[in-house]
Enzyme design. Sequence first.
Site, PDB file in Angstrom:
ATOM      1  CG  ASP A 146      35.202 -39.140 -20.547  1.00  0.00           C
ATOM      2  OD1 ASP A 146      34.204 -38.571 -20.068  1.00  0.00           O
ATOM      3  OD2 ASP A 146      35.355 -39.345 -21.758  1.00  0.00           O
ATOM      4  CG  ASN A 205      33.650 -29.783 -18.317  1.00  0.00           C
ATOM      5  OD1 ASN A 205      34.610 -30.242 -17.704  1.00  0.00           O
ATOM      6  ND2 ASN A 205      33.136 -30.403 -19.369  1.00  0.00           N
TER       7      ASN A 205
END
Length: 229
Positions: free
Chosen positions: A2, A50
């Site tokens: 991340d 995503n």
Amino acid sequence: MDGNGRWAAQRSLPRTSGHRAAETTVIDVITAARSAGVEWLSLYAFSTENWRRPASEVDYLMRLVRRAVRKHAPLLHARGIRCRFLGVSDPRIPAPLARDIADLMTLTRANRGMTLTVAFDHGGRGDIVEAARSLIRSGVPAEAVDERHFAAHLPYPDTPDVDLVIRTSGEQRISNFMLWQVAYAEWMFPPVLWPDFRAPQFAECLHAYRHRDRRFGGIAPHPNGETPP
């Protein structure tokens, strides 16, 4: 993994620059894990959620992953790393990328130096739903379903439960990652953004993990080996 977008934003760069910089970290962490004797390493590269990102970013990620797979396949194979991809079921995945992924898994399937699982187009809830469907299709009676039978219907059922989850950038969420397997995982949230994460930070996480007292819901025994009342 991340923090790619924030890494790029801090440098006034497009988000794609953060994704491109992340490739170096991926190889560094794989190498560090292999050197440290880690037998199973999973990298969360692209979630089912995503797909909601801008089409241009998704397209870039697909091309970036394909380039990385083709570039690093010989190195991964030479180091005895078995590569698996968890997910890769959405028809929106470009066919050339899907073929390269399948080729990489075929190339490395006999390797036993380390198992690298790349969660790509992955969602933990989806895996659990698919396992339930598989159980129903196999005709297992409801009263016969237990954790062992259920886990046998998950993707790659030989994968052990996750011991340690490292989420970079300081964010503290599960984000639908291997929900069944992380039930008793230890968690660490280093503040460093993924493109800046390197082998020393990975080693620090492993060191901290080794000093965790993992009781799995039980009670730690006294030094003499007895369990307290």
